[in-house]
Design an enzyme around this catalytic site. Structure first.
Site, mmCIF file in Angstrom:
data_model
loop_
_atom_site.group_PDB
_atom_site.id
_atom_site.type_symbol
_atom_site.label_atom_id
_atom_site.label_comp_id
_atom_site.label_asym_id
_atom_site.label_seq_id
_atom_site.Cartn_x
_atom_site.Cartn_y
_atom_site.Cartn_z
ATOM 1 N N LEU A 79 10.107 30.124 16.689
ATOM 2 C CA LEU A 79 9.386 30.304 15.594
ATOM 3 C C LEU A 79 8.346 29.180 15.519
ATOM 4 O O LEU A 79 8.688 28.092 15.411
ATOM 5 C CB LEU A 79 10.622 30.137 14.462
ATOM 6 N N GLY A 86 2.704 27.984 10.289
ATOM 7 C CA GLY A 86 1.291 27.766 10.100
ATOM 8 C C GLY A 86 0.501 28.298 11.231
ATOM 9 O O GLY A 86 -0.368 27.580 12.044
ATOM 10 N N SER A 137 0.836 13.533 14.309
ATOM 11 C CA SER A 137 -0.476 12.883 14.405
ATOM 12 C C SER A 137 -0.490 11.675 14.891
ATOM 13 O O SER A 137 0.530 10.975 14.640
ATOM 14 C CB SER A 137 -1.253 13.199 13.002
ATOM 15 N N TYR A 180 -1.389 11.281 3.497
ATOM 16 C CA TYR A 180 -1.364 11.761 4.932
ATOM 17 C C TYR A 180 -0.434 11.137 5.886
ATOM 18 O O TYR A 180 0.731 11.786 6.536
ATOM 19 C CB TYR A 180 -2.357 12.450 5.540
#
Length: 287
Positions: free
Chosen positions: A6, A9, A138, A151
């Site tokens: 799965l 995005g 990230s 973020y």
């Protein structure tokens, strides 16, 4: 039965390329996105290549869509082998100039969406005593960067969330956890961040912070425009690293995706690049 995955995005970028690459490697792919109107690239590839990809609606900010999609997969296959939490969105703005609504949005998309999707999947993996949860964070999940405090804060949260889960869920239930930490990716990510945070005059930051922000943004735009290979990877390159990670019998907890990413984070990671040593210490100390 082939392994399934799965992916959240998958309308563009790393999610799209991961869906295509996993399907080409023989996985059954459940490719999800918030807006199915953006599924044309996937449908084209499915038609042309006969790929085993099912496109489903899933908005990581809406729990009912997460539960419905997981239920659909379990009903069809009776299992879920891999969850790739890829959905996320860039956000560059000063804290002082950010609204409470924007704070909620960036946190929901980049952190709480990962929590909610993982929560929906875990009972099935735990019952099967098998699974791999891969969370895309990230270098901003390890190193705070200018104008990215919200973020980075969300990505730091995903890092801590994953590390903590791995400490007690991983070994007893044979569930693997991995964090993928890219540097810059040559996609529309920054453009989306600009569009999301700009005011009606196209300004992202105003007032006292503007000169500093203009320097920051110009540097990011120059690196992207010049195709700086040291800073930016293609979505295909990152997808290939994710696939290799999924195939590993004993994958690392943390994986940077480029030399540039390694260099940026080296002061935080050089003692334990994969995160596995600290994970073992935590388990020994607390369990």
């Amino acid at each position: 039965m082939k392994k399934n995955i799965l992916i959240t995005g998958t309308s563009t970028g790393v999610g799209l390329e991961s869906a295509l690459l996993f399907a080409r490697e023989g996985y059954k792919v459940y490719a999800t996105m918030r807006n199915l109107d953006k599924a044309e690239p996937l449908h084209d590839a499915i038609s042309k290549e006969g790929l085993d990809i099912t496109v489903l609606p899933l908005d990581v900010t809406k729990v009912d869509t997460i539960k419905d999609t997981v239920a659909t997969i379990i009903k069809a296959d009776g299992k879920l082998d891999i969850l790739l939490n890829n959905a996320g969105a860039g956000f560059a703005k000063t804290l002082e100039q950010t609204s409470l609504e924007e704070i909620d949005w960036v946190t929901n998309v980049n952190y709480l969406g990962v929590v909610k999707t993982t929560q929906a999947v875990l009972p099935h993996m735990r019952a099967a005593k098998s699974g791999h949860i891969i969370n895309i964070t990230s270098v901003g999940g390890l190193v705070g960067q200018p104008f990215s405090e919200l973020y980075c804060g969300a990505k730091f949260a995903v890092e801590g969330f994953t590390e903590a889960l791995a400490s007690y869920v991983g070994e007893p239930f044979n569930i693997k956890f991995s964090l993928v930490e890219p540097g810059g990716i040559a996609t529309e990510f920054m453009n989306n961040a600009v569009a999301k945070t700009s005011n009606d005059k196209g300004e992202m930051v105003t007032g006292a912070y503007k000169p500093i922000f203009d320097t920051f943004l110009q540097g990011a735009q120059d690196r992207a425009a010049n195709g700086d290979a040291t800073a930016y990877q293609t979505p295909e390159q990152v997808a290939a690293i994710i696939l290799d990670l999924a195939k590993e019998e004993n994958p690392p907890l943390r994986k940077r995706t480029s030399d540039w990413a390694e260099q940026l984070c080296h002061l935080k990671t050089k003692a334990d690049p994969t995160g596995n040593k600290l994970l073992q210490e935590v388990k020994a100390k607390f369990l």
